[in-house]
Motif scaffolding. Sequence first.
Motif, short mmCIF file in Angstrom:
data_model
loop_
_atom_site.label_atom_id
_atom_site.label_comp_id
_atom_site.label_asym_id
_atom_site.label_seq_id
_atom_site.Cartn_x
_atom_site.Cartn_y
_atom_site.Cartn_z
N SER A 1 4.49 25.27 6.63
CA SER A 1 3.30 25.14 7.48
C SER A 1 2.86 23.70 7.68
N GLY A 2 3.15 22.83 6.70
CA GLY A 2 2.70 21.45 6.79
C GLY A 2 1.26 21.24 6.36
N VAL A 3 0.63 22.28 5.79
CA VAL A 3 -0.75 22.14 5.30
C VAL A 3 -0.78 21.11 4.18
N VAL A 4 -1.74 20.17 4.25
CA VAL A 4 -1.85 19.12 3.25
C VAL A 4 -2.59 19.65 2.03
N LEU A 5 -1.92 19.58 0.87
CA LEU A 5 -2.52 20.06 -0.38
C LEU A 5 -3.15 18.94 -1.19
N TYR A 6 -2.65 17.71 -1.00
CA TYR A 6 -3.13 16.60 -1.83
C TYR A 6 -2.69 15.30 -1.19
N THR A 7 -3.54 14.29 -1.24
CA THR A 7 -3.18 12.96 -0.76
C THR A 7 -3.56 11.92 -1.81
N GLU A 8 -2.87 10.81 -1.77
CA GLU A 8 -3.14 9.68 -2.68
C GLU A 8 -2.84 8.40 -1.92
N GLN A 9 -3.76 7.45 -1.98
CA GLN A 9 -3.54 6.15 -1.35
C GLN A 9 -3.96 5.08 -2.33
N CYS B 1 0.85 -1.19 0.00
CA CYS B 1 0.00 0.00 0.00
C CYS B 1 0.88 1.24 0.00
N VAL B 2 0.60 2.17 -0.89
CA VAL B 2 1.34 3.43 -1.00
C VAL B 2 0.46 4.58 -0.52
N MET B 3 1.01 5.40 0.35
CA MET B 3 0.33 6.59 0.83
C MET B 3 1.21 7.79 0.53
N LEU B 4 0.69 8.78 -0.20
CA LEU B 4 1.45 9.97 -0.58
C LEU B 4 0.74 11.22 -0.09
N ARG B 5 1.52 12.23 0.31
CA ARG B 5 0.95 13.51 0.74
C ARG B 5 1.81 14.64 0.18
#
Length: 571
Positions: free
Chosen positions: A201-209, A191-195
Motif C-alpha cells: 500500500s505504501g502507507v507510512v508507518l514511521y519516519t526519521e530525519q 542529512c538522513v531521511m528514513l521511512r
Amino acid sequence: MPAAAYRFGPFELRPGEHILLKDGARVPLSPKAFDLLHLLVERRGALLEKQALLAAPWPDTFVEEANLSVQVAAIRKALQPDADGVIETVSKRGYRFTAPIEEVLPDQDESSQVVRLLVLPLRVLAPNLEAEFLSRSLPDAIASTLTAIPWLSVRAPFDLYGRRPQDGTSIAADADVVLEGSLGELSGQTCVMLRLLRAPSGVVLYTEQATVGPGTLHDLQGRVSRELARQLSSHFGRVEPAGSSSGGPATPGAYVLYLRANQLAYETSQWAAAQELYEAALREDPQYAPAWARLGRCHRVIAKFEAPATEAQDAFSRAEAALTRALALDPDLSLAHNLYAQLEVDLGRPEQAMLRLVSRLGAHPHAPDLFAGLVHVLRYCGLLDLSIAAHRCARALDATVPTSVHHTWWMKGDPERALGETFGDIGYMPGLALASLGRDREAVAALRWRERETTDTRVRCYLVSLRALLEGQRDESLEALQRLRVPVDAEARYYVARTYAALGEHDLAMEELTQVVDGGFLCHETFARDPWLSVLHADARFAPVVARARARSERAAVEFARAGGTTRLRA
C-alpha cells in the motif's frame, strides 16, 4: 499441520518464535528449557520416559539425568505461581504434561507468521564521498541488528554470505514492509531521511530525519533499530524484542571504521583494506564483537582465495581466533555463528557447522540465510535430499535468496535441474551440467565465454581444466589443474579428482579423492556412481574411502535428526 501456538492457562507457547508468553508478556526461558517444554506440550498426556528425553532432539543434547532435572525445575520456576498440575513427575520414570491445551493453527493466528522486511540502499540526493559511503553501510548495519528478531525476515543491501547489493525494486513485492530513505545535504551537513512503508500500500508507518557525522552515526543506528522493532511489533501484533544482544562500540571512531570496513569487505579487491580497518576499529574498542566476527570473515576469504599455500593455514587460524573471540564477547551474535559455520566447512568440520546452523534456527526460524547455509553444509555432509529441502525453506522465506542448490542437484544426478539454478555461479557448473547432458559443444562455448569474463586466476584454472578436457586438450587441462596449487575447499577438490580420473591420472585422482573425504565432503553416493570415477573402482583404495564417507554421512544424519533439523525443514 503443526500448531502455531499452544495455550494453557495464562500461558502461550510459540514454537516458531521460540518464546513463552504469560498474559502477553515474555517469560524468560533458556533454549534447553524451552525445547523441553515444547516437547512435553506436544506429547501432552503421555508419559515421557527419562531415557527418551535424554536422547531428545535438542541442539545441545543433555548427557546426564541431573541436567534433565535442572531443566524441569527451570520450567516450573518460569510457570510459577501457576505451575501446580502442569508437569507431573512419575517417580524413577519420567514426566507428563497434564494441563489442558488449546492449539492455535497457523491460519487462526497471524502473529505466528513471519514479517518480511526489505531494507533498501539509501538514495543519494547530493553526491559526495560521505553520502556514497553511508548509502549502503548504514542500512546494512541497521539490518544486521534487526536479524536478531526471531519473527522477522530481513533482506538488506548486503547479506552475511557476501553476495552483491541487490536492486530492491524488483523484490519489494515479496515484502510486508520496506525501509527506504535518502541522503542529502543540509547547511553543509549530511542529512538522513528514513521511512518505513507498509507493502504494497505504501502507507507510512514511521519516519526519521537526522543530520549525522562520525560522532552520531551509532546513536542514529541504535535509535532507528529500536524504533523499527517497536513499530513492527505494534503494527504486526508481535512481542517487542528486548533488543540486540550486541551493544555498540565504545567510541564513535570505532563505529565509523567498522562501517567503512563493511563497505569494502564485499569487494574481492578490497579484502586486505577491509581487514586493516576492522583491526583499527578493534584497537579503539577490543570488546566490539561484530568487528571481531567480520574480521574473522576477512581472514577466512583471504585464506581461501588469495593466500599462498604456505600462509593459508595461518590465515584460517586467525579467522577461527577472531570468530571465537566474537562469540566469547557475545555468545548470541548471529553474525558470528553464521560466519563461523562457513569457516567450519572450510576446515573440514561440516557436522559442527550443521549443528550450529540448526541451533540458530531454534532462535531465528525465519532467517533465509540460515537455510541457505544449510543447503551448502548438508550437501557436504552427503545429505542431498535434506540439502534440497533446506533450499525450499530458504526460497519460501525469500524468493530471491541465492543458494548452492545447483551443486546439490548435480550431485543427485540431475544436471537438468542443476542447469536451471546456476545463476550467480562462477561459471563452472553451467559447463559441467551441459557436459553431463551430452551437450559438449554448448558446454565448451559457455566455459570459454566465462574464461574471457573472469579476472580471478583460480576460477579461470577451474574453467580451463574442464573446457580443455572436453576439447581433448589433455596437457592444457593438466596444466590448469597444477596451477590451482591449493583447491579452495573439499568440494572443489572433488571436481579436481574426477577431472584427474577422466584424464587418466589415476593416482592423482585417488590422492585427491582421499583429501576430499578427509576434508569433510561426504557425497558417497555421488562418488560411487560418478562415471568419471569408474576407472578407480578397481583401485584397492577406492572402496575404503567411499565407506569412510558413507559412515561419516550416516552419523551426520543421526546428529541432524537429534538436533531437530528434520523438524525445522518440515515446519
